[in-house]
Design an enzyme around this catalytic site. Structure first.
Site, PDB file in Angstrom:
ATOM      1  N   HIS A 220      -6.831   8.352   1.386  1.00 13.62           N
ATOM      2  CA  HIS A 220      -5.682   7.526   1.000  1.00 13.62           C
ATOM      3  C   HIS A 220      -5.434   6.380   1.976  1.00 13.62           C
ATOM      4  O   HIS A 220      -4.782   5.396   1.610  1.00 13.62           O
ATOM      5  CB  HIS A 220      -4.435   8.419   0.906  1.00 13.62           C
ATOM      6  CG  HIS A 220      -3.187   7.687   0.530  1.00 13.62           C
ATOM      7  ND1 HIS A 220      -2.919   7.288  -0.763  1.00 13.62           N
ATOM      8  CD2 HIS A 220      -2.128   7.269   1.277  1.00 13.62           C
ATOM      9  CE1 HIS A 220      -1.752   6.670  -0.803  1.00 13.62           C
ATOM     10  NE2 HIS A 220      -1.251   6.647   0.419  1.00 13.62           N
TER      11      HIS A 220
ATOM     12  N   ALA B  50       4.490   0.990  -4.180  1.00 10.18           N
ATOM     13  CA  ALA B  50       5.427   1.419  -5.213  1.00 10.18           C
ATOM     14  C   ALA B  50       6.695   0.575  -5.188  1.00 10.18           C
ATOM     15  O   ALA B  50       7.221   0.186  -6.242  1.00 10.18           O
ATOM     16  CB  ALA B  50       5.762   2.898  -5.026  1.00 10.18           C
TER      17      ALA B  50
ATOM     18  N   HIS C 132       0.846  -1.197   0.000  1.00 11.19           N
ATOM     19  CA  HIS C 132       0.000   0.000   0.000  1.00 11.19           C
ATOM     20  C   HIS C 132       0.876   1.240   0.000  1.00 11.19           C
ATOM     21  O   HIS C 132       1.886   1.298   0.707  1.00 11.19           O
ATOM     22  CB  HIS C 132      -0.914   0.006   1.230  1.00 11.19           C
ATOM     23  CG  HIS C 132      -1.589   1.323   1.482  1.00 11.19           C
ATOM     24  ND1 HIS C 132      -1.191   2.179   2.495  1.00 11.19           N
ATOM     25  CD2 HIS C 132      -2.607   1.947   0.842  1.00 11.19           C
ATOM     26  CE1 HIS C 132      -1.946   3.254   2.470  1.00 11.19           C
ATOM     27  NE2 HIS C 132      -2.808   3.142   1.481  1.00 11.19           N
ATOM     28  N   SER C 133       0.517   2.229  -0.802  1.00 10.54           N
ATOM     29  CA  SER C 133       1.180   3.528  -0.842  1.00 10.54           C
ATOM     30  C   SER C 133       2.650   3.360  -1.199  1.00 10.54           C
ATOM     31  O   SER C 133       2.990   2.855  -2.253  1.00 10.54           O
ATOM     32  CB  SER C 133       0.990   4.254   0.495  1.00 10.54           C
ATOM     33  OG  SER C 133       1.466   5.570   0.412  1.00 10.54           O
ATOM     34  N   LEU C 134       3.547   3.785  -0.315  1.00  6.83           N
ATOM     35  CA  LEU C 134       4.974   3.662  -0.582  1.00  6.83           C
ATOM     36  C   LEU C 134       5.394   2.206  -0.705  1.00  6.83           C
ATOM     37  O   LEU C 134       6.217   1.855  -1.560  1.00  6.83           O
ATOM     38  CB  LEU C 134       5.763   4.352   0.527  1.00  6.83           C
ATOM     39  CG  LEU C 134       7.285   4.291   0.448  1.00  6.83           C
ATOM     40  CD1 LEU C 134       7.781   4.927  -0.837  1.00  6.83           C
ATOM     41  CD2 LEU C 134       7.904   4.960   1.663  1.00  6.83           C
TER      42      LEU C 134
END
Length: 650
Positions: A429, A324, A319-321
């Protein structure tokens, strides 16, 4: 005779057929042993012919249902403890706490709800040789050359394997719950295994203060492994205590130039900008490949997991960072990836020099097909949509430079702005909000499509510092113009200028006439905004002269005197009055009997004109009589005259 020969020939042929049959039966075991994953049909055990080749059992199926449980927790230090790499094995007696979003509340974990996900066939174009040493060689060559290594088509394969079923709602929810779980051990309930030797663990080193964490899930047969990467979440995103390390990684990977060239609130994490919208790409890539960055930590974590499960099928999520980083890891090793609200990662994928298949521009990894990556998100999340970089955005005020906008792989977008009327806000988010308000509410999974028409940092120009950088030369031409210099010396300075006498002389010479104009001003009564004395102007006008062998000019003076009746702040506001005579000048005599309240005289002026006399025979001018006024009584510090006397001067 002939019949005996026929019987002999028939007997030889029979002997040869029997010998060939026995030879084929003798060679039968060696032929069977040369084949892999085949067996002989029992019903044909007496037959000399080979049976059909049937694969043996044990090969992973492309479709199925998997029930996952948490097996390990990995932690890879980055900044504060770069040598830290440890593993916690989850056992029946291991007690875990689930950490809340704000990082303050903790509760014991009870694994009552099974984590079930289904698999389906997935085609990925990836490298044929995916050993860590080979991948590291490609990445090192890309860093030295400044671009991705060009590989031949024979080094790439199209593999169809069992991947996560992204069309199944229950499977998508399972991966989201894996990314939401943030576990820590209860002190004294687990034994950490330090991968790189014993680490001097200090209690001051917080579990959530540094490093990249990986939660390892496995199914019952250990045939499928799920790695959920979770970076230290910034406070602006998930509410946990933020650290400087998060801004360093976020601004380094997802900014055009390490937080430079934008808002002054962004935290700058490198010094690679050369001028406005111009940066050194080699400098940025070197900073991204430091060993204390999240990408390098993710590679180390993955290599240790594959050492424990060498034959397992590995899936990635985050999730999120963490999403990525999972996507970058999947592009590197060719693994299936499912992310949630991931930061757009096409920009760092291009800069890291990841290998790209033939026919695709390595500078545009978003154009790649068959990556096996699926990014779930909704339109109200500015981080996922790549819009959390404005002047008034919370990301900017928090110091985060989130300038990247393009995803690799497939994007599966929930249109919450159109369907639910949501406003774009950073609060949407959080993964808990995504699970409860989006994934569980929508009945159908959105369609997934690639984001090909997308470009990052279009206003920027990047160059490489390995000798191929472009040089721009500008020439500036300076033109020098003549400069006029005026020098003045003031003996009596005033508030708004110099109170000295000013004399301006202009001389014009001709063959017959010479004109000279002289203006003389002497201030005897200075005021706040200039001189309050009566203004006297003397002009000399040339008259025609008698021309002989040498012309001699003859001038006759004309005198004019004006008295101000209505003085103003910056001069006299009376209309000018002038009396002129060819042979004599009129004189004005004034005696102030009615002075003004602050300055000036309100009496009417008296003008006396002398009789006209004949002109002189000599070529010289006759001065006219003047009058001098003497103040006998004054007020306001001598600025205003109340009484005066006049004296005629010759």
């Amino acid at each position: 005779m002939k019949s005996s020969r026929k019987r002999t020939k028939r007997r030889v042929l029979q002997d040869m057929s029997i010998s060939g049959l026995l030879l084929s039966v003798a060679l039968l075991p060696s032929v069977v042993s040369a084949q892999d994953h085949v067996y002989l049909d029992p019903s044909s055990s007496g037959s000399p012919y080979l049976g059909p080749q049937i694969p043996l059992t044990g090969l992973p199926a492309l479709t199925g249902t998997h029930e996952f449980t948490l097996r390990h927790i990995y932690q890879r230090g980055t900044h504060d403890q770069p040598d830290l790499h440890r593993r916690l094995d989850i056992k029946p007696h291991t007690r875990l706490w689930a950490v809340s979003d704000d990082g303050l509340e903790k509760e014991l974990v009870t694994f009552d709800t099974p984590l079930v996900a289904s698999s389906s066939p997935l085609t990925i174009q990836r490298l044929a040789d995916r050993r860590l040493s080979v991948i590291e060689g490609y990445l090192a060559a890309a860093r030295s050359r400044g671009e991705a290594v060009a590989l031949s088509p024979s080094e790439w394969v199209m593999d169809t394997l069992a991947g996560p079923n992204v069309t199944d709602k229950e499977s998508v929810l399972t991966f989201a719950k894996m990314t939401a779980n943030d576990y820590i051990e209860e002190p004294g309930s687990g034994d950490w295994h330090y991968i790189h030797g014993r680490f001097n663990y200090s209690s001051s080193f917080g579990w959530q203060s540094d490093g990249l964490r990986g939660h390892i899930y496995a199914d019952k047969t250990n045939s499928t492994i799920v790695i959920s990467l979770k970076g230290t979440s910034p406070a602006l995103f998930d509410g946990a205590g933020t650290t400087t390390n998060d801004k360093i990684n976020d601004n380094l990977f997802f900014s055009c130039c390490c937080g430079q060239g934008g808002s002054y609130l962004w935290r700058q994490v490198c010094d690679c900008q050369q001028s406005a919208f111009t940066a050194n790409l080699t400098c940025i890539v070197e900073a991204m490949n430091d060993e204390n960055r999240y990408y390098r930590a993710a590679i180390d974590l993955y290599s240790n997991v594959t050492d424990m499960y060498p034959d397992a099928n590995v899936w990635l999520t985050g999730h999120s960072l963490g999403g990525a980083m999972s996507s970058l890891l999947g592009l590197t090793f060719g693994l299936p990836v499912v992310t949630f609200e991931a930061v757009p990662e096409a920009l760092p994928a291009a800069r890291l020099g990841l290998p790209s298949p033939p026919g695709h521009d390595p500078r545009l990894p978003q154009s790649r097909q068959y990556t096996g990556a699926y990014h779930f998100g909704h339109t109200a999340d500015p981080v996922y949509m790549g819009t959390c970089n404005g002047v008034g955005s919370i990301c900017t005020w928090g110091g985060y430079a989130m300038e990247s906008a393009c995803h690799t792989g497939q994007m599966c977008v929930y249109d919450t702005v159109e369907d639910k009327g949501w406003r774009v806000a950073l609060s949407t988010h959080r993964i808990e909000a995504v699970i409860s308000d989006v994934l569980e509410v929508y009945e159908d999974i959105p369609p997934c499509a690639p984001e090909e028409e997308c470009y990052d940092c279009e206003l920027w120009k990047f160059f490489k510092s390995n000798g191929s950088e472009s040089t721009t030369t500008s020439t500036t031409t300076t033109t020098t113009a003549p400069t006029t210099t005026r020098t003045s010396t003031c003996k009596t300075p005033g508030w708004w200028g110099c109170l000295d006498e000013s004399t301006t002389t202009t001389t014009t010479t001709s063959t017959t006439t010479t004109t000279t104009t002289t203006t003389t001003s002497t201030c005897k009564t200075p005021g706040w905004f200039g001189c309050k004395d009566p203004t006297t102007t003397t002009e000399a006008t040339a008259a025609p002269s008698v021309t002989t062998s040498i012309p001699t000019p003859t001038t006759y003076p004309t005198s004019s005197t004006s008295t101000c009746k209505d003085p103003g702040w910056f001069g006299c506001r009376d209309p000018p009055s002038t009396t002129a005579s060819i042979t004599s000048s009129p004189s004005t005599t004034s005696t102030c009997d009615d002075p003004g309240f602050f300055w000036g005289c309100y009496d009417e002026s008296t003008t006396a004109t002398h009789p006209i006399t004949s002109g002189p025979s000599a070529p010289y001018s006759t001065p006219s009589p003047t009058h001098e006024h003497t103040c006998t009584s004054s007020i306001f510090f001598g600025l205003i005259c109340v009484g005066s006397t006049g004296t005629e001067l010759r």
